[in-house]
Design a protein around this motif. Structure first.
Motif, PDB file in Angstrom:
ATOM      1  N   GLN A   5       5.780   4.473   5.603  1.00 50.96           N
ATOM      2  CA  GLN A   5       4.695   4.696   6.560  1.00 50.96           C
ATOM      3  C   GLN A   5       3.461   5.285   5.882  1.00 50.96           C
ATOM      4  OE1 GLN A   5       6.819   6.997   9.520  1.00 50.96           O
ATOM      5  NE2 GLN A   5       7.076   5.215  10.850  1.00 50.96           N
ATOM      6  N   GLY A   6       3.694   6.002   4.786  1.00 48.50           N
ATOM      7  CA  GLY A   6       2.567   6.565   4.042  1.00 48.50           C
ATOM      8  C   GLY A   6       1.678   5.496   3.444  1.00 48.50           C
ATOM      9  N   LEU A   7       2.221   4.299   3.232  1.00 46.77           N
ATOM     10  CA  LEU A   7       1.430   3.195   2.688  1.00 46.77           C
ATOM     11  C   LEU A   7       0.665   2.436   3.764  1.00 46.77           C
ATOM     12  CD1 LEU A   7       3.692   1.460  -0.008  1.00 46.77           C
ATOM     13  CD2 LEU A   7       1.544   2.678  -0.391  1.00 46.77           C
ATOM     14  N   LEU A   8       1.035   2.634   5.012  1.00 44.10           N
ATOM     15  CA  LEU A   8       0.493   1.801   6.088  1.00 44.10           C
ATOM     16  C   LEU A   8      -1.023   1.890   6.179  1.00 44.10           C
ATOM     17  CD1 LEU A   8       1.209  -0.155   8.319  1.00 44.10           C
ATOM     18  CD2 LEU A   8       1.605   1.771   9.842  1.00 44.10           C
ATOM     19  N   ASN A   9      -1.561   3.099   6.053  1.00 44.62           N
ATOM     20  CA  ASN A   9      -3.006   3.286   6.154  1.00 44.62           C
ATOM     21  C   ASN A   9      -3.638   3.607   4.811  1.00 44.62           C
ATOM     22  OD1 ASN A   9      -3.064   2.995   9.054  1.00 44.62           O
ATOM     23  ND2 ASN A   9      -2.119   5.018   9.170  1.00 44.62           N
ATOM     24  N   SER A  10      -2.932   3.290   3.748  1.00 45.08           N
ATOM     25  CA  SER A  10      -3.415   3.602   2.413  1.00 45.08           C
ATOM     26  C   SER A  10      -4.191   2.427   1.822  1.00 45.08           C
ATOM     27  CB  SER A  10      -2.243   3.947   1.491  1.00 45.08           C
ATOM     28  OG  SER A  10      -2.668   4.065   0.152  1.00 45.08           O
ATOM     29  N   ASP A  11      -5.191   2.741   1.007  1.00 54.49           N
ATOM     30  CA  ASP A  11      -5.899   1.719   0.254  1.00 54.49           C
ATOM     31  C   ASP A  11      -5.904   2.092  -1.223  1.00 54.49           C
ATOM     32  OD1 ASP A  11      -7.313  -0.728   0.167  1.00 54.49           O
ATOM     33  OD2 ASP A  11      -9.204   0.351  -0.089  1.00 54.49           O
ATOM     34  N   SER A  12      -4.804   2.710  -1.649  1.00 60.72           N
ATOM     35  CA  SER A  12      -4.704   3.232  -3.001  1.00 60.72           C
ATOM     36  C   SER A  12      -3.834   2.328  -3.867  1.00 60.72           C
ATOM     37  CB  SER A  12      -4.107   4.645  -2.982  1.00 60.72           C
ATOM     38  OG  SER A  12      -3.743   5.050  -4.281  1.00 60.72           O
ATOM     39  N   LYS A  13      -4.422   1.773  -4.919  1.00 57.31           N
ATOM     40  CA  LYS A  13      -3.644   0.985  -5.862  1.00 57.31           C
ATOM     41  C   LYS A  13      -2.559   1.834  -6.515  1.00 57.31           C
ATOM     42  CE  LYS A  13      -7.653  -1.785  -7.256  1.00 57.31           C
ATOM     43  NZ  LYS A  13      -8.526  -2.153  -8.393  1.00 57.31           N
ATOM     44  N   GLN A  14      -2.917   3.065  -6.864  1.00 56.83           N
ATOM     45  CA  GLN A  14      -1.972   3.922  -7.568  1.00 56.83           C
ATOM     46  C   GLN A  14      -0.794   4.305  -6.689  1.00 56.83           C
ATOM     47  OE1 GLN A  14      -2.308   4.559 -10.936  1.00 56.83           O
ATOM     48  NE2 GLN A  14      -0.164   5.154 -10.633  1.00 56.83           N
ATOM     49  N   GLU A  15      -1.058   4.549  -5.416  1.00 57.08           N
ATOM     50  CA  GLU A  15       0.049   4.902  -4.515  1.00 57.08           C
ATOM     51  C   GLU A  15       0.997   3.723  -4.348  1.00 57.08           C
ATOM     52  OE1 GLU A  15       0.896   7.003  -0.163  1.00 57.08           O
ATOM     53  OE2 GLU A  15      -1.154   6.526  -0.775  1.00 57.08           O
ATOM     54  N   GLU A  16       0.449   2.519  -4.230  1.00 58.83           N
ATOM     55  CA  GLU A  16       1.301   1.335  -4.161  1.00 58.83           C
ATOM     56  C   GLU A  16       2.177   1.240  -5.408  1.00 58.83           C
ATOM     57  OE1 GLU A  16      -1.606  -1.722  -1.607  1.00 58.83           O
ATOM     58  OE2 GLU A  16      -0.692  -2.345  -3.494  1.00 58.83           O
ATOM     59  N   ARG A  17       1.575   1.461  -6.564  1.00 54.24           N
ATOM     60  CA  ARG A  17       2.314   1.352  -7.822  1.00 54.24           C
ATOM     61  C   ARG A  17       3.376   2.435  -7.938  1.00 54.24           C
ATOM     62  NH1 ARG A  17      -0.723  -0.110 -13.337  1.00 54.24           N
ATOM     63  NH2 ARG A  17      -0.743  -2.063 -12.158  1.00 54.24           N
ATOM     64  N   ASN A  18       3.027   3.641  -7.562  1.00 52.43           N
ATOM     65  CA  ASN A  18       3.988   4.750  -7.680  1.00 52.43           C
ATOM     66  C   ASN A  18       5.233   4.499  -6.835  1.00 52.43           C
ATOM     67  OD1 ASN A  18       2.209   6.083  -9.368  1.00 52.43           O
ATOM     68  ND2 ASN A  18       1.440   7.474  -7.794  1.00 52.43           N
ATOM     69  N   ILE A  19       5.031   4.047  -5.602  1.00 54.84           N
ATOM     70  CA  ILE A  19       6.175   3.817  -4.711  1.00 54.84           C
ATOM     71  C   ILE A  19       6.983   2.613  -5.189  1.00 54.84           C
ATOM     72  CG2 ILE A  19       6.840   3.156  -2.360  1.00 54.84           C
ATOM     73  CD1 ILE A  19       4.560   4.909  -1.344  1.00 54.84           C
ATOM     74  N   ALA A  20       6.302   1.569  -5.645  1.00 55.20           N
ATOM     75  CA  ALA A  20       7.013   0.399  -6.166  1.00 55.20           C
ATOM     76  C   ALA A  20       7.862   0.773  -7.375  1.00 55.20           C
ATOM     77  CB  ALA A  20       6.017  -0.699  -6.536  1.00 55.20           C
ATOM     78  N   ASP A  21       7.309   1.568  -8.275  1.00 49.75           N
ATOM     79  CA  ASP A  21       8.071   1.980  -9.464  1.00 49.75           C
ATOM     80  C   ASP A  21       9.279   2.825  -9.083  1.00 49.75           C
ATOM     81  OD1 ASP A  21       6.304   0.665 -11.115  1.00 49.75           O
ATOM     82  OD2 ASP A  21       5.215   2.455 -11.731  1.00 49.75           O
ATOM     83  N   LYS A  22       9.132   3.660  -8.064  1.00 49.48           N
ATOM     84  CA  LYS A  22      10.257   4.492  -7.630  1.00 49.48           C
ATOM     85  C   LYS A  22      11.367   3.630  -7.027  1.00 49.48           C
ATOM     86  CE  LYS A  22      11.431   8.742  -5.182  1.00 49.48           C
ATOM     87  NZ  LYS A  22      12.764   8.278  -4.805  1.00 49.48           N
ATOM     88  N   LEU A  23      10.992   2.642  -6.225  1.00 49.63           N
ATOM     89  CA  LEU A  23      11.997   1.752  -5.637  1.00 49.63           C
ATOM     90  C   LEU A  23      12.706   0.954  -6.725  1.00 49.63           C
ATOM     91  CD1 LEU A  23      10.109   0.340  -2.509  1.00 49.63           C
ATOM     92  CD2 LEU A  23      11.831   2.141  -2.575  1.00 49.63           C
TER      93      LEU A  23
END
Length: 248
Positions: free
Chosen positions: A133-151
Motif C-alpha cells: 500500500q505504501g507504493l500505491l501513491n508513490s512516485d519514487s523510483k528508489q522506493e519501487e526498487r527497494n521493495i522489489a529487491d526485498k521481495l
C-alpha cells in the motif's frame, strides 16, 4: 564511477514507435492500472494470485492463449486465502490444482515455493499488504526498487525479474519492470551498449544496470518503463491481446 547514457533522437523515435505500433488492449490496461492507478486492489487473494502467476511464468510461456494465461483468468480463481486456510496439505493442493488445469511443468517446485512463501506471509500477519500500500501513491523510483529487491531476497523461487513482475501485476510500479528474454532480445536489436543475455539478470547489480538504461531511455522519450514493457511484451504475441484477456 558513473555511466553516461548517450541517448539520441533516433533512440527516442524508436521507443515511441514500438509503443505506437502496439497500442493494444494489453497496453491500455497497463496504462490504466500502473500509470493511472485505476481499479487497484491490494488484498490477500490478489497477492496469492500474483505469486502463483510469478512462479508459473518464471519457467513457461504466459501469452493470452497459453495454458498459464487461461488458468489465471479462471473466475472464480480456484486458489484463494479462504481455500488455503482450510487445506491441511497446501503443497499437495497447489500441485493438484495446477495439474487439473493442464499445468504440469515444474509443479513440484512451484507448489513447494508457494507453500513456503504463503506460510511466511501469514506468519508475519500479512504485513506485506501495508508494504504494498505504501507504493500505491508513490512516485519514487528508489522506493519501487527497494521493495522489489526485498521481495527478490525474501520470496523463494523469485529473483529480480519475478519480484518486479509481482509488483507490476499489482499495478504498483511504473519504473521497475520485469526484464526477461523478450526485453533483452529487443534491447539487443535496439542497440543497447552491451550485449545482453537473460542469465546474468539474476544478479541484482547487473539487473540495476540494465534497468537504469531502460529508465533513462524512457525518461528521454517521456514514456513510463511499464508502458514500454507492455508494448515489447505484447509485440511477440501476434495481436492475441483483447479487452477480455488483458487482465489477470
Amino acid at each position: 564511477m558513473n555511466i553516461y547514457w548517450n541517448i539520441t533522437q533516433t533512440d527516442i523515435d524508436r521507443v515511441k514507435k514500438v509503443v505506437a505500433d502496439n497500442d493494444n488492449a494489453f497496453l491500455k490496461s497497463r496504462h490504466l492500472r500502473n500509470v493511472k492507478k485505476q481499479n487497484i486492489v491490494i488484498d490477500k487473494n490478489k497477492i496469492i494470485k500474483s505469486m502463483i502467476m510469478c512462479l508459473l511464468t518464471s519457467q513457461q510461456r504466459s501469452g493470452p492463449n497459453s495454458k498459464v494465461g487461461k488458468f489465471l483468468r479462471l473466475d472464480p480463481f480456484p486458489i484463494t486465502n479462504q481455500v488455503l486456510i482450510e487445506e491441511n496439505n497446501l503443497e499437495e493442493f497447489i500441485k493438484v490444482t495446477l495439474q487439473q488445469n493442464g499445468l504440469t511443468r515444474y509443479v513440484n517446485r512451484i507448489s513447494s515455493f508457494f507453500t513456503v512463501n504463503y506460510r511466511e506471509i501469514t506468519k508475519n500477519n500479512w504485513s506485506l499488504i501495508a508494504t504494498l500500500q505504501g507504493l500505491l501513491n508513490s512516485d519514487s523510483k528508489q522506493e519501487e526498487r527497494n521493495i522489489a529487491d526485498k521481495l527478490a531476497h525474501d520470496f523463494h523461487g523469485f529473483g529480480p525479474k519475478q519480484a518486479r513482475n509481482f509488483l507490476q501485476a499489482q499495478g504498483l510500479t511504473k519504473y521497475e519492470i520485469p526484464i526477461d528474454s523478450r526485453i533483452t532480445n529487443w534491447l539487443n536489436d535496439f542497440g543497447f551498449p552491451v550485449t545482453l543475455t537473460s542469465s546474468p539478470l539474476g544478479d541484482t547489480g547487473y539487473y540495476h544496470f540494465v534497468s537504469d538504461g531502460i529508465q533513462q531511455l524512457c525518461e528521454k522519450a517521456k514514456i513510463y518503463p511499464c508502458i514500454l514493457d507492455a508494448a515489447i511484451f505484447s509485440s511477440f504475441d501476434n495481436d492475441e491481446w483483447t479487452d477480455e484477456n488483458s487482465n489477470f
